[in-house]
Design an enzyme around this catalytic site. Structure first.
Site, PDB file in Angstrom:
ATOM      1  N   LYS A  98       9.669  -4.293 -17.108  1.00  0.00           N
ATOM      2  CA  LYS A  98       9.146  -4.527 -15.770  1.00  0.00           C
ATOM      3  C   LYS A  98       9.274  -6.006 -15.456  1.00  0.00           C
ATOM      4  CE  LYS A  98       7.036  -2.160 -12.490  1.00  0.00           C
ATOM      5  NZ  LYS A  98       7.283  -0.786 -12.066  1.00  0.00           N
ATOM      6  N   VAL A 133       6.353   8.209  -0.380  1.00  0.00           N
ATOM      7  CA  VAL A 133       6.259   9.377  -1.273  1.00  0.00           C
ATOM      8  C   VAL A 133       5.277  10.408  -0.707  1.00  0.00           C
ATOM      9  CG1 VAL A 133       5.642  10.165  -3.596  1.00  0.00           C
ATOM     10  CG2 VAL A 133       6.847   7.998  -3.312  1.00  0.00           C
ATOM     11  N   TYR A 176       4.121  11.073   2.243  1.00  0.00           N
ATOM     12  CA  TYR A 176       4.495  11.797   3.459  1.00  0.00           C
ATOM     13  C   TYR A 176       5.504  12.907   3.154  1.00  0.00           C
ATOM     14  CZ  TYR A 176       4.849  12.536   8.420  1.00  0.00           C
ATOM     15  OH  TYR A 176       4.757  13.099   9.661  1.00  0.00           O
ATOM     16  N   GLY A 194      -2.768   8.724   0.779  1.00  0.00           N
ATOM     17  CA  GLY A 194      -1.613   7.836   0.973  1.00  0.00           C
ATOM     18  C   GLY A 194      -0.435   8.594   1.544  1.00  0.00           C
TER      19      GLY A 194
HETATM   20  P1  NAD Z   1       4.121   3.126   0.246  1.00  0.00           P
HETATM   21  O1  NAD Z   1       3.697   1.718   0.291  1.00  0.00           O
HETATM   22  O2  NAD Z   1       5.261   3.601   1.100  1.00  0.00           O
HETATM   23  O3  NAD Z   1       2.886   4.102   0.570  1.00  0.00           O
HETATM   24  C1  NAD Z   1       1.582   3.882   0.151  1.00  0.00           C
HETATM   25  C2  NAD Z   1       0.674   4.371   1.271  1.00  0.00           C
HETATM   26  O4  NAD Z   1      -0.676   4.343   0.817  1.00  0.00           O
HETATM   27  C3  NAD Z   1       0.742   3.521   2.535  1.00  0.00           C
HETATM   28  O5  NAD Z   1       0.955   4.348   3.666  1.00  0.00           O
HETATM   29  C4  NAD Z   1      -0.621   2.812   2.570  1.00  0.00           C
HETATM   30  O6  NAD Z   1      -1.069   2.570   3.884  1.00  0.00           O
HETATM   31  C5  NAD Z   1      -1.489   3.831   1.873  1.00  0.00           C
HETATM   32  N1  NAD Z   1      -2.706   3.303   1.277  1.00  0.00           N
HETATM   33  C6  NAD Z   1      -2.907   2.124   0.632  1.00  0.00           C
HETATM   34  N2  NAD Z   1      -4.174   2.009   0.228  1.00  0.00           N
HETATM   35  C7  NAD Z   1      -4.802   3.151   0.608  1.00  0.00           C
HETATM   36  C8  NAD Z   1      -6.110   3.637   0.474  1.00  0.00           C
HETATM   37  N3  NAD Z   1      -7.069   2.937  -0.122  1.00  0.00           N
HETATM   38  N4  NAD Z   1      -6.410   4.861   0.981  1.00  0.00           N
HETATM   39  C9  NAD Z   1      -5.459   5.587   1.594  1.00  0.00           C
HETATM   40  N5  NAD Z   1      -4.200   5.171   1.765  1.00  0.00           N
HETATM   41  C10 NAD Z   1      -3.864   3.974   1.274  1.00  0.00           C
HETATM   42  O7  NAD Z   1       4.418   3.429  -1.307  1.00  0.00           O
HETATM   43  P2  NAD Z   1       5.209   4.653  -1.934  1.00  0.00           P
HETATM   44  O8  NAD Z   1       6.598   4.217  -2.252  1.00  0.00           O
HETATM   45  O9  NAD Z   1       4.959   5.880  -1.136  1.00  0.00           O
HETATM   46  O10 NAD Z   1       4.476   4.753  -3.345  1.00  0.00           O
HETATM   47  C11 NAD Z   1       3.191   5.359  -3.438  1.00  0.00           C
HETATM   48  C12 NAD Z   1       2.721   5.257  -4.886  1.00  0.00           C
HETATM   49  O11 NAD Z   1       3.671   5.898  -5.737  1.00  0.00           O
HETATM   50  C13 NAD Z   1       2.617   3.806  -5.403  1.00  0.00           C
HETATM   51  O12 NAD Z   1       1.534   3.755  -6.295  1.00  0.00           O
HETATM   52  C14 NAD Z   1       3.921   3.597  -6.186  1.00  0.00           C
HETATM   53  O13 NAD Z   1       3.762   2.645  -7.221  1.00  0.00           O
HETATM   54  C15 NAD Z   1       4.124   4.995  -6.751  1.00  0.00           C
HETATM   55  N6  NAD Z   1       5.522   5.328  -7.052  1.00  0.00           N
HETATM   56  C16 NAD Z   1       6.464   5.285  -6.090  1.00  0.00           C
HETATM   57  C17 NAD Z   1       7.777   5.628  -6.390  1.00  0.00           C
HETATM   58  C18 NAD Z   1       8.831   5.611  -5.325  1.00  0.00           C
HETATM   59  O14 NAD Z   1       9.947   6.135  -5.587  1.00  0.00           O
HETATM   60  N7  NAD Z   1       8.558   5.086  -4.146  1.00  0.00           N
HETATM   61  C19 NAD Z   1       8.132   6.023  -7.692  1.00  0.00           C
HETATM   62  C20 NAD Z   1       7.132   6.075  -8.668  1.00  0.00           C
HETATM   63  C21 NAD Z   1       5.825   5.732  -8.348  1.00  0.00           C
END
Ligand code: NAD
Length: 355
Positions: free
Chosen positions: A78, A181, A183, A177
């Site tokens: 990382k 992901v 949505y 959230g």
């Molecule tokens: P993103 O930033 O697009 O979405 C996160 C969402 O959570 C946002 O809409 C934000 O407004 C909302 N949010 C933040 N704090 C909140 C709270 N307290 N209550 C409710 N909603 C809240 O991120 P993402 O890419 O969708 O990733 C989501 C999670 O999945 C993260 O923890 C990320 O580390 C993990 N993840 C993502 C991927 C990927 O491919 N994008 C892969 C593995 C893990």
């Protein structure tokens, strides 16, 4: 310093300071037993250098386990950049970080994570080839839609175990959230007949989910209190503390977020209450699987989708192993991953004797 490395069983740690651009970065290579390492780079407002160091060590260990249980023949690593996230990232800083990655000469390949966008990674790509998650021929682009598909498949394996069916028809699923992901996960669940209860701190995302998926919205602080069949954390980490584990009203937990459990006490509590927790790094591995296909230059949407569907079996295997070992799932997956790594070490030793 070596004490800290030992705590996380980490192989290497690299620091880069660039006074001209303000870059302060750390790359932790946790393990290269399964292959050259990979893991995203996080840009964060760390309150201290120690906090950044612990974060990168912890996250890189998670990547080692994630790759192992997902049949990704790569090591875990990382990167973190200590940066005031109220300020925009500069092109110069991203180029300096790209040069840092390039200097590691392929030991570490990186891409998006929190506060690191596809555009940022593309800038880094001007000075290093050791990046993934960008657009173009044979490239995977933003892995989030793949991650969401994998999370859905993993939840199906959990549902089969808990409800005896892998259909979500009529089941109530609470999604925390609604970003990239969360949505897309809602879309999968909605198309499968689930009733959705959603929350996000971004009102626009919530309104879209109400309109598109007929979702019911609740305030962020209510989502952990409502009664539902499944809770899918797709926002930030550390959502389930021991107290929350004691009061949460669902039968199955699994989502996109990393580091969902605050500590082992939360995992124990869920286990003792008979709530099935699907370990985060098993169910959300779609992103790194997509990145691996890109690194191998064999990424196609069809192949990536096929691999995402394989997350059903990855989750089912861990659940089976947890039952056999009579362990909470969060512990069983660590043990399962460590065994894969130890077996590889032994077979490498045998090979070196043979040759
Ligand atoms: P993103 O930033 O697009 O979405 C996160 C969402 O959570 C946002 O809409 C934000 O407004 C909302 N949010 C933040 N704090 C909140 C709270 N307290 N209550 C409710 N909603 C809240 O991120 P993402 O890419 O969708 O990733 C989501 C999670 O999945 C993260 O923890 C990320 O580390 C993990 N993840 C993502 C991927 C990927 O491919 N994008 C892969 C593995 C893990």
């Amino acid at each position: 310093m070596f004490e800290k490395l030992r705590e996380y069983n980490a192989e290497e740690i690299h620091f880069r300071n660039c006074s001209e651009t303000g870059l302060k970065a750390i790359v932790a290579i946790n393990s290269t037993v399964l292959g050259p390492s990979t893991g995203g780079t996080r840009v964060w407002n760390y309150s201290s250098e120690d906090e950044a160091l612990y974060d990168v060590l912890r996250l890189s260990r998670g990547m080692t386990f994630k790759n192992a249980v997902s049949n990704v023949p790569m090591g875990g690593a990382k990167g973190v950049i200590i940066w005031d996230t109220n300020k925009p990232k500069t092109r110069e800083m991203l180029l300096a970080y790209g040069k840092f990655v390039e200097d590691l000469n392929g030991k570490f390949t990186t891409g998006e994570d929190v506060n690191m966008s596809e555009e940022d990674v593309e800038i880094m790509g001007e000075v290093t080839k050791y990046i993934a998650g960008t657009k173009g021929d044979g490239k995977g682009g933003d892995p989030s839609p793949f991650t969401a598909r994998g999370v859905f498949r993993g939840l199906q394996a959990g549902a089969k175990e808990v409800f005896g069916t892998d259909s979500f028809n009529g089941k109530t699923v609470a999604v925390q959230g609604l970003g990239k992901v969360g949505y897309e996960l809602c879309r999968w669940l909605y198309n499968d007949g689930a009733k959705l209860i959603v929350t996000d701190i971004n009102e626009k995302n919530v309104n879209r989910a109400i309109e598109e998926f007929n979702a019911k919205a609740v305030n962020p602080e209510e989502i952990l209190k409502i009664e539902c069949d499944v809770f899918a954390p797709c926002a930030m980490g550390a959502v389930i503390s021991e107290d929350i584990a004691n009061s949460i009203n669902c039968s199955l937990i699994g989502g996109g977020a990393n580091n969902v459990l605050v500590d082992q006490y939360a995992g124990e509590k869920l286990h003792n209450r008979g709530i099935l927790y699907i370990p985060d790094y098993v169910i959300n591995a779609g992103g790194v699987i997509s990145v691996y296909l890109e690194i191998q230059r064999i990424h196609t949407v069809a192949l990536a989708n096929e691999k995402m569907d394989g997350i059903y079996d990855n989750v089912a295997n861990i659940l089976k192993f947890a039952k056999q070992e009579n362990l909470p799932t969060y512990l069983a997956s660590d043990k399962y991953a460590m065994k894969i790594i130890e077996d590889k070490k032994k077979s490498d030793k045998k090979q070196s004797i043979t040759f």
